[in-house]
Design a protein around this motif. Structure first.
Motif, PDB file in Angstrom:
ATOM      1  N   ASN A  16      42.676 -87.719  63.050  1.00  0.00           N
ATOM      2  CA  ASN A  16      43.589 -89.031  63.650  1.00  0.00           C
ATOM      3  C   ASN A  16      44.606 -89.497  62.605  1.00  0.00           C
ATOM      4  OD1 ASN A  16      42.592 -88.386  66.185  1.00  0.00           O
ATOM      5  ND2 ASN A  16      40.827 -90.116  65.982  1.00  0.00           N
ATOM      6  N   GLN A  17      43.928 -89.735  61.428  1.00  0.00           N
ATOM      7  CA  GLN A  17      44.699 -90.447  60.289  1.00  0.00           C
ATOM      8  C   GLN A  17      45.709 -89.456  59.824  1.00  0.00           C
ATOM      9  OE1 GLN A  17      42.299 -91.136  56.959  1.00  0.00           O
ATOM     10  NE2 GLN A  17      43.711 -92.873  56.165  1.00  0.00           N
ATOM     11  N   LEU A  18      45.507 -88.013  59.636  1.00  0.00           N
ATOM     12  CA  LEU A  18      46.461 -87.098  59.390  1.00  0.00           C
ATOM     13  C   LEU A  18      47.506 -87.026  60.393  1.00  0.00           C
ATOM     14  CD1 LEU A  18      47.263 -84.780  57.622  1.00  0.00           C
ATOM     15  CD2 LEU A  18      45.889 -83.212  58.996  1.00  0.00           C
ATOM     16  N   GLU A  19      47.176 -87.003  61.676  1.00  0.00           N
ATOM     17  CA  GLU A  19      48.432 -87.213  62.732  1.00  0.00           C
ATOM     18  C   GLU A  19      49.105 -88.311  62.650  1.00  0.00           C
ATOM     19  OE1 GLU A  19      45.991 -86.527  66.129  1.00  0.00           O
ATOM     20  OE2 GLU A  19      46.620 -84.596  66.537  1.00  0.00           O
ATOM     21  N   ALA A  20      48.443 -89.470  62.260  1.00  0.00           N
ATOM     22  CA  ALA A  20      49.308 -90.667  62.151  1.00  0.00           C
ATOM     23  C   ALA A  20      50.188 -90.617  60.746  1.00  0.00           C
ATOM     24  CB  ALA A  20      48.484 -91.841  61.979  1.00  0.00           C
ATOM     25  N   LEU A  21      49.709 -90.262  59.494  1.00  0.00           N
ATOM     26  CA  LEU A  21      50.659 -89.990  58.553  1.00  0.00           C
ATOM     27  C   LEU A  21      51.675 -88.845  58.829  1.00  0.00           C
ATOM     28  CD1 LEU A  21      47.592 -89.909  55.820  1.00  0.00           C
ATOM     29  CD2 LEU A  21      49.402 -91.562  56.275  1.00  0.00           C
ATOM     30  N   GLU A  22      51.331 -87.906  59.287  1.00  0.00           N
ATOM     31  CA  GLU A  22      52.328 -86.968  59.756  1.00  0.00           C
ATOM     32  C   GLU A  22      53.618 -87.647  60.569  1.00  0.00           C
ATOM     33  OE1 GLU A  22      50.274 -83.599  61.284  1.00  0.00           O
ATOM     34  OE2 GLU A  22      50.161 -82.338  59.501  1.00  0.00           O
ATOM     35  N   GLU A  23      53.018 -88.359  61.516  1.00  0.00           N
ATOM     36  CA  GLU A  23      54.253 -89.090  62.278  1.00  0.00           C
ATOM     37  C   GLU A  23      55.201 -89.987  61.531  1.00  0.00           C
ATOM     38  OE1 GLU A  23      56.629 -90.276  65.243  1.00  0.00           O
ATOM     39  OE2 GLU A  23      55.342 -88.555  65.109  1.00  0.00           O
ATOM     40  N   GLU A  24      54.370 -90.768  60.542  1.00  0.00           N
ATOM     41  CA  GLU A  24      55.054 -91.562  59.483  1.00  0.00           C
ATOM     42  C   GLU A  24      55.949 -91.013  58.682  1.00  0.00           C
ATOM     43  OE1 GLU A  24      52.624 -94.543  57.111  1.00  0.00           O
ATOM     44  OE2 GLU A  24      51.323 -94.455  58.880  1.00  0.00           O
ATOM     45  N   ILE A  25      55.580 -89.736  57.936  1.00  0.00           N
ATOM     46  CA  ILE A  25      56.289 -88.980  57.283  1.00  0.00           C
ATOM     47  C   ILE A  25      57.561 -88.347  58.153  1.00  0.00           C
ATOM     48  CG2 ILE A  25      56.484 -86.691  56.324  1.00  0.00           C
ATOM     49  CD1 ILE A  25      53.665 -87.277  55.308  1.00  0.00           C
ATOM     50  N   GLN A  27      59.153 -89.716  60.671  1.00  0.00           N
ATOM     51  CA  GLN A  27      59.896 -90.957  60.736  1.00  0.00           C
ATOM     52  C   GLN A  27      60.693 -91.404  59.401  1.00  0.00           C
ATOM     53  OE1 GLN A  27      60.908 -92.397  63.753  1.00  0.00           O
ATOM     54  NE2 GLN A  27      59.657 -90.858  64.659  1.00  0.00           N
ATOM     55  N   ALA A  28      59.873 -91.387  58.151  1.00  0.00           N
ATOM     56  CA  ALA A  28      60.552 -91.357  57.098  1.00  0.00           C
ATOM     57  C   ALA A  28      61.740 -90.528  56.832  1.00  0.00           C
ATOM     58  CB  ALA A  28      59.649 -91.418  55.960  1.00  0.00           C
ATOM     59  N   GLU A  29      61.335 -89.281  57.199  1.00  0.00           N
ATOM     60  CA  GLU A  29      62.386 -88.256  56.826  1.00  0.00           C
ATOM     61  C   GLU A  29      63.857 -88.450  57.441  1.00  0.00           C
ATOM     62  OE1 GLU A  29      60.107 -84.826  57.577  1.00  0.00           O
ATOM     63  OE2 GLU A  29      59.399 -84.404  55.358  1.00  0.00           O
ATOM     64  N   LEU A  30      63.563 -88.838  58.836  1.00  0.00           N
ATOM     65  CA  LEU A  30      64.727 -89.095  59.757  1.00  0.00           C
ATOM     66  C   LEU A  30      65.514 -90.099  59.101  1.00  0.00           C
ATOM     67  CD1 LEU A  30      63.062 -88.827  63.246  1.00  0.00           C
ATOM     68  CD2 LEU A  30      64.887 -87.245  62.135  1.00  0.00           C
ATOM     69  N   ARG A  31      64.680 -91.292  58.419  1.00  0.00           N
ATOM     70  CA  ARG A  31      65.488 -92.411  57.981  1.00  0.00           C
ATOM     71  C   ARG A  31      66.089 -92.100  56.631  1.00  0.00           C
ATOM     72  NH1 ARG A  31      60.513 -94.984  59.289  1.00  0.00           N
ATOM     73  NH2 ARG A  31      59.846 -94.926  57.159  1.00  0.00           N
ATOM     74  N   LEU A  32      65.315 -91.391  55.699  1.00  0.00           N
ATOM     75  CA  LEU A  32      66.186 -90.643  54.609  1.00  0.00           C
ATOM     76  C   LEU A  32      67.545 -89.755  54.950  1.00  0.00           C
ATOM     77  CD1 LEU A  32      65.784 -90.072  51.595  1.00  0.00           C
ATOM     78  CD2 LEU A  32      64.397 -88.423  51.940  1.00  0.00           C
ATOM     79  N   ALA A  33      67.350 -88.925  55.951  1.00  0.00           N
ATOM     80  CA  ALA A  33      68.410 -88.280  56.300  1.00  0.00           C
ATOM     81  C   ALA A  33      69.560 -89.049  56.924  1.00  0.00           C
ATOM     82  CB  ALA A  33      68.010 -87.247  57.481  1.00  0.00           C
ATOM     83  N   ALA A  34      69.446 -90.183  57.496  1.00  0.00           N
ATOM     84  CA  ALA A  34      70.318 -91.181  58.149  1.00  0.00           C
ATOM     85  C   ALA A  34      70.988 -91.772  56.853  1.00  0.00           C
ATOM     86  CB  ALA A  34      69.757 -92.265  58.976  1.00  0.00           C
ATOM     87  N   LEU A  35      70.146 -92.071  55.819  1.00  0.00           N
ATOM     88  CA  LEU A  35      70.597 -92.998  54.551  1.00  0.00           C
ATOM     89  C   LEU A  35      71.250 -91.818  53.659  1.00  0.00           C
ATOM     90  CD1 LEU A  35      67.593 -94.855  53.645  1.00  0.00           C
ATOM     91  CD2 LEU A  35      69.718 -95.859  54.614  1.00  0.00           C
ATOM     92  N   ARG A  36      71.052 -90.760  53.824  1.00  0.00           N
ATOM     93  CA  ARG A  36      71.847 -89.648  52.772  1.00  0.00           C
ATOM     94  C   ARG A  36      73.224 -89.508  53.395  1.00  0.00           C
ATOM     95  NH1 ARG A  36      66.940 -85.698  51.482  1.00  0.00           N
ATOM     96  NH2 ARG A  36      66.603 -86.621  49.400  1.00  0.00           N
TER      97      ARG A  36
END
Length: 112
Positions: A16-25, A27-36
């Protein structure tokens, strides 16, 4: 059996923790792409005269310098192109009708 159910519970919690972290990652990758994309658009809008070709880091330095009210220092290793950033800044100023002054600490740099 008790050890087995404890391991299963731990494994499920880890899963469950792994799934939650993968979801956070994700979301972070989407934010990073938008910022780039925003950074690239910002750099394109501020691109100096196309006759002066600059690397991405030089474009970023020039944009940051302009964002800081055209004040600041470009720090980079010798030979990486700080002078080209300066020339692009001078070119931008001249095209905008502003005057420029270049101050250097040695005669060798004056000749450059």
């Amino acid at each position: 059996m008790a050890a087995s159910s404890g391991s299963e519970a731990l494994a499920e919690a880890d899963w469950n923790q792994l799934e939650a972290l993968e979801e956070e990652i994700a979301q972070a990758e989407l934010r990073l792409a938008a910022l780039r994309r925003r950074r690239d658009e910002h750099l394109q809008a501020r691109r100096p005269n196309p006759t002066i070709s600059l690397y991405d880091w030089q474009l970023e330095a020039l944009a940051a310098w302009e964002d800081a009210g055209r004040r600041g220092v470009v720090q980079a290793v010798t030979g990486t192109g700080k002078t080209r950033v300066g020339l692009a800044a001078i070119d931008n100023a001249r095209r905008a009708g502003r005057q420029t002054v270049v101050i250097v600490p040695t005669l060798a740099l004056v000749r450059q």
